[in-house]
Design a protein around this motif. Structure first.
Motif, PDB file in Angstrom:
ATOM      1  N   PHE A   3       3.677 -17.903   1.829  1.00 35.51           N
ATOM      2  CA  PHE A   3       4.217 -16.547   1.395  1.00 35.51           C
ATOM      3  C   PHE A   3       5.449 -16.875   0.763  1.00 35.51           C
ATOM      4  O   PHE A   3       5.687 -15.953  -0.217  1.00 35.51           O
ATOM      5  CB  PHE A   3       4.600 -15.980   2.827  1.00 35.51           C
ATOM      6  CG  PHE A   3       3.616 -15.150   3.354  1.00 35.51           C
ATOM      7  CD1 PHE A   3       3.137 -13.816   2.808  1.00 35.51           C
ATOM      8  CD2 PHE A   3       2.825 -15.569   4.319  1.00 35.51           C
ATOM      9  CE1 PHE A   3       2.028 -13.030   3.354  1.00 35.51           C
ATOM     10  CE2 PHE A   3       1.732 -14.817   5.118  1.00 35.51           C
ATOM     11  CZ  PHE A   3       1.515 -13.619   4.430  1.00 35.51           C
ATOM     12  N   TYR A   4       6.168 -17.718   0.681  1.00 37.63           N
ATOM     13  CA  TYR A   4       7.622 -18.152  -0.044  1.00 37.63           C
ATOM     14  C   TYR A   4       7.010 -18.489  -1.381  1.00 37.63           C
ATOM     15  O   TYR A   4       7.735 -18.042  -2.273  1.00 37.63           O
ATOM     16  CB  TYR A   4       8.145 -19.369   0.638  1.00 37.63           C
ATOM     17  CG  TYR A   4       8.801 -19.187   1.842  1.00 37.63           C
ATOM     18  CD1 TYR A   4      10.006 -18.607   1.926  1.00 37.63           C
ATOM     19  CD2 TYR A   4       7.936 -19.704   3.135  1.00 37.63           C
ATOM     20  CE1 TYR A   4      10.775 -18.440   3.002  1.00 37.63           C
ATOM     21  CE2 TYR A   4       8.847 -19.357   4.363  1.00 37.63           C
ATOM     22  CZ  TYR A   4      10.072 -18.908   4.439  1.00 37.63           C
ATOM     23  OH  TYR A   4      10.553 -18.693   5.582  1.00 37.63           O
ATOM     24  N   VAL A   5       5.819 -19.000  -1.473  1.00 40.78           N
ATOM     25  CA  VAL A   5       5.407 -19.313  -2.853  1.00 40.78           C
ATOM     26  C   VAL A   5       4.742 -18.003  -3.664  1.00 40.78           C
ATOM     27  O   VAL A   5       5.261 -17.612  -4.710  1.00 40.78           O
ATOM     28  CB  VAL A   5       4.476 -20.561  -2.947  1.00 40.78           C
ATOM     29  CG1 VAL A   5       3.924 -20.791  -4.546  1.00 40.78           C
ATOM     30  CG2 VAL A   5       4.977 -21.780  -2.680  1.00 40.78           C
ATOM     31  N   SER A   6       3.738 -17.505  -2.972  1.00 41.18           N
ATOM     32  CA  SER A   6       3.320 -16.446  -3.615  1.00 41.18           C
ATOM     33  C   SER A   6       4.169 -15.118  -3.692  1.00 41.18           C
ATOM     34  O   SER A   6       3.869 -14.148  -4.726  1.00 41.18           O
ATOM     35  CB  SER A   6       2.137 -16.067  -2.773  1.00 41.18           C
ATOM     36  OG  SER A   6       2.016 -15.375  -1.687  1.00 41.18           O
ATOM     37  N   THR A   7       5.030 -14.864  -2.875  1.00 43.98           N
ATOM     38  CA  THR A   7       5.950 -13.416  -3.042  1.00 43.98           C
ATOM     39  C   THR A   7       6.958 -13.754  -3.937  1.00 43.98           C
ATOM     40  O   THR A   7       7.543 -12.907  -4.479  1.00 43.98           O
ATOM     41  CB  THR A   7       6.458 -13.105  -1.629  1.00 43.98           C
ATOM     42  OG1 THR A   7       7.326 -13.964  -1.018  1.00 43.98           O
ATOM     43  CG2 THR A   7       5.001 -12.755  -0.734  1.00 43.98           C
ATOM     44  N   GLY A   8       7.641 -14.962  -4.043  1.00 45.25           N
ATOM     45  CA  GLY A   8       8.798 -15.150  -4.747  1.00 45.25           C
ATOM     46  C   GLY A   8      10.290 -14.951  -4.048  1.00 45.25           C
ATOM     47  O   GLY A   8      11.151 -14.608  -4.494  1.00 45.25           O
ATOM     48  N   GLY A  21       4.669  -5.741   9.665  1.00 50.85           N
ATOM     49  CA  GLY A  21       4.879  -5.676   8.273  1.00 50.85           C
ATOM     50  C   GLY A  21       3.968  -6.371   7.426  1.00 50.85           C
ATOM     51  O   GLY A  21       3.836  -6.276   6.122  1.00 50.85           O
ATOM     52  N   ALA A  22       2.869  -7.121   7.918  1.00 52.32           N
ATOM     53  CA  ALA A  22       1.933  -7.910   7.315  1.00 52.32           C
ATOM     54  C   ALA A  22       0.711  -7.229   7.348  1.00 52.32           C
ATOM     55  O   ALA A  22       0.186  -6.719   8.328  1.00 52.32           O
ATOM     56  CB  ALA A  22       1.963  -9.266   7.991  1.00 52.32           C
ATOM     57  N   ASP A  23       0.303  -6.456   5.948  1.00 52.33           N
ATOM     58  CA  ASP A  23      -0.882  -5.987   5.763  1.00 52.33           C
ATOM     59  C   ASP A  23      -1.845  -6.729   5.025  1.00 52.33           C
ATOM     60  O   ASP A  23      -1.914  -6.539   3.617  1.00 52.33           O
ATOM     61  CB  ASP A  23      -0.462  -4.570   5.213  1.00 52.33           C
ATOM     62  CG  ASP A  23      -1.711  -3.656   5.064  1.00 52.33           C
ATOM     63  OD1 ASP A  23      -2.889  -4.088   5.296  1.00 52.33           O
ATOM     64  OD2 ASP A  23      -1.255  -2.609   4.609  1.00 52.33           O
ATOM     65  N   ARG A  26      -4.483  -4.718   2.324  1.00 54.52           N
ATOM     66  CA  ARG A  26      -3.622  -4.437   1.153  1.00 54.52           C
ATOM     67  C   ARG A  26      -3.025  -5.504   0.638  1.00 54.52           C
ATOM     68  O   ARG A  26      -2.453  -5.554  -0.563  1.00 54.52           O
ATOM     69  CB  ARG A  26      -2.734  -3.308   1.182  1.00 54.52           C
ATOM     70  CG  ARG A  26      -3.155  -2.112   1.579  1.00 54.52           C
ATOM     71  CD  ARG A  26      -2.339  -0.814   1.597  1.00 54.52           C
ATOM     72  NE  ARG A  26      -1.289  -1.151   2.359  1.00 54.52           N
ATOM     73  CZ  ARG A  26       0.013  -0.739   1.924  1.00 54.52           C
ATOM     74  NH1 ARG A  26       0.233  -0.046   1.060  1.00 54.52           N
ATOM     75  NH2 ARG A  26       1.264  -0.989   2.607  1.00 54.52           N
ATOM     76  N   GLN A  27      -2.778  -6.668   0.968  1.00 51.13           N
ATOM     77  CA  GLN A  27      -2.384  -8.092   0.753  1.00 51.13           C
ATOM     78  C   GLN A  27      -0.826  -7.622   0.435  1.00 51.13           C
ATOM     79  O   GLN A  27      -0.317  -8.389  -0.602  1.00 51.13           O
ATOM     80  CB  GLN A  27      -3.075  -8.691  -0.397  1.00 51.13           C
ATOM     81  CG  GLN A  27      -4.374  -9.158  -0.238  1.00 51.13           C
ATOM     82  CD  GLN A  27      -4.882 -10.004  -1.043  1.00 51.13           C
ATOM     83  OE1 GLN A  27      -5.266  -9.543  -2.349  1.00 51.13           O
ATOM     84  NE2 GLN A  27      -4.935 -11.471  -0.881  1.00 51.13           N
ATOM     85  N   LEU A  28      -0.203  -7.074   1.222  1.00 50.07           N
ATOM     86  CA  LEU A  28       1.196  -6.811   1.166  1.00 50.07           C
ATOM     87  C   LEU A  28       2.105  -7.462   2.376  1.00 50.07           C
ATOM     88  O   LEU A  28       1.433  -7.155   3.578  1.00 50.07           O
ATOM     89  CB  LEU A  28       1.592  -5.298   1.094  1.00 50.07           C
ATOM     90  CG  LEU A  28       0.987  -4.807  -0.330  1.00 50.07           C
ATOM     91  CD1 LEU A  28       1.104  -3.236  -0.239  1.00 50.07           C
ATOM     92  CD2 LEU A  28       1.746  -5.256  -1.609  1.00 50.07           C
ATOM     93  N   ILE A  29       3.248  -7.624   2.090  1.00 48.32           N
ATOM     94  CA  ILE A  29       4.058  -8.062   3.494  1.00 48.32           C
ATOM     95  C   ILE A  29       5.497  -7.410   2.972  1.00 48.32           C
ATOM     96  O   ILE A  29       5.968  -7.307   2.183  1.00 48.32           O
ATOM     97  CB  ILE A  29       4.269  -9.634   3.468  1.00 48.32           C
ATOM     98  CG1 ILE A  29       5.095  -9.942   4.892  1.00 48.32           C
ATOM     99  CG2 ILE A  29       4.851 -10.236   2.352  1.00 48.32           C
ATOM    100  CD1 ILE A  29       4.934 -11.210   5.245  1.00 48.32           C
ATOM    101  N   GLU A  41       7.806  -3.643   0.212  1.00 48.88           N
ATOM    102  CA  GLU A  41       6.416  -4.518   0.410  1.00 48.88           C
ATOM    103  C   GLU A  41       6.262  -5.308  -0.909  1.00 48.88           C
ATOM    104  O   GLU A  41       6.470  -4.944  -2.144  1.00 48.88           O
ATOM    105  CB  GLU A  41       5.421  -3.281   0.304  1.00 48.88           C
ATOM    106  CG  GLU A  41       5.103  -2.671   1.706  1.00 48.88           C
ATOM    107  CD  GLU A  41       4.225  -1.516   1.817  1.00 48.88           C
ATOM    108  OE1 GLU A  41       4.022  -1.094   0.545  1.00 48.88           O
ATOM    109  OE2 GLU A  41       3.565  -1.545   2.865  1.00 48.88           O
ATOM    110  N   LEU A  42       5.909  -6.561  -0.786  1.00 51.96           N
ATOM    111  CA  LEU A  42       5.749  -7.529  -1.935  1.00 51.96           C
ATOM    112  C   LEU A  42       4.288  -7.714  -1.740  1.00 51.96           C
ATOM    113  O   LEU A  42       3.786  -8.143  -0.574  1.00 51.96           O
ATOM    114  CB  LEU A  42       6.535  -8.761  -1.684  1.00 51.96           C
ATOM    115  CG  LEU A  42       7.970  -8.200  -1.864  1.00 51.96           C
ATOM    116  CD1 LEU A  42       8.867  -9.796  -1.706  1.00 51.96           C
ATOM    117  CD2 LEU A  42       8.326  -7.848  -3.319  1.00 51.96           C
TER     118      LEU A  42
END
Length: 142
Positions: A3-8, A21-23, A26-29, A41-42
């Motif tokens: 998550f740290y890498v993919s969301t920035g 908050g993790a979906d 929809r691949q959103l957190i 949401e990222l």
């Protein structure tokens, strides 16, 4: 880590994520952004959600459940919400554990060569691009 890498997102921001908050669908957190203090949401990678599910299964009996409870918890008993300092230590361990000269010893040159080959195979020109949607609000004072 995924998550740290993919969301920035900043480590301090990702630590504000809550269980509801993790979906994955929809691949959103969702997390609270540092600058605005607002929930955002990222998008995150599929791998990140796969790792999250494995983490949830491993921690199933060790952490309390609740949509508004923190998403990240310590592995040691008693389980507590993960703090910034604990996350920082986690990054230090990952950063130094697999590629440090102390661990690799005489295999360091071979490791670096293999890494170069694999990165070159992924991108022969040596560049990696990641498109991230950005929104901006521009305003002026009268």
């Amino acid at each position: 880590m995924a998550f740290y890498v993919s969301t920035g997102a900043r480590a301090s921001e990702l630590l504000t994520a809550w269980q509801g908050g993790a979906d994955p669908g929809r691949q959103l957190i969702s997390m609270v952004r540092k600058g605005t203090g607002e929930v955002q949401e990222l998008p995150a990678s599929t791998d990140a959600f796969v790792w999250l599910r494995l983490y949830q299964l491993e921690m199933e009996d060790a952490i309390p459940k609740g949509r508004r409870l923190p998403l990240w918890w310590t592995l040691r008993n008693p389980s507590r919400p993960l703090t910034y300092h604990a996350a920082h230590r986690m990054f230090e361990r990952v950063n130094f554990s697999y590629s440090s000269p102390a661990v690799l010893g005489t295999r360091q040159a071979a490791f670096e060569e293999r890494l170069r080959r694999e990165l070159t195979a992924l991108s022969p020109n040596g560049t990696f691009e990641n498109t991230v949607p950005i929104e901006a609000v521009i305003a002026t004072r009268p």
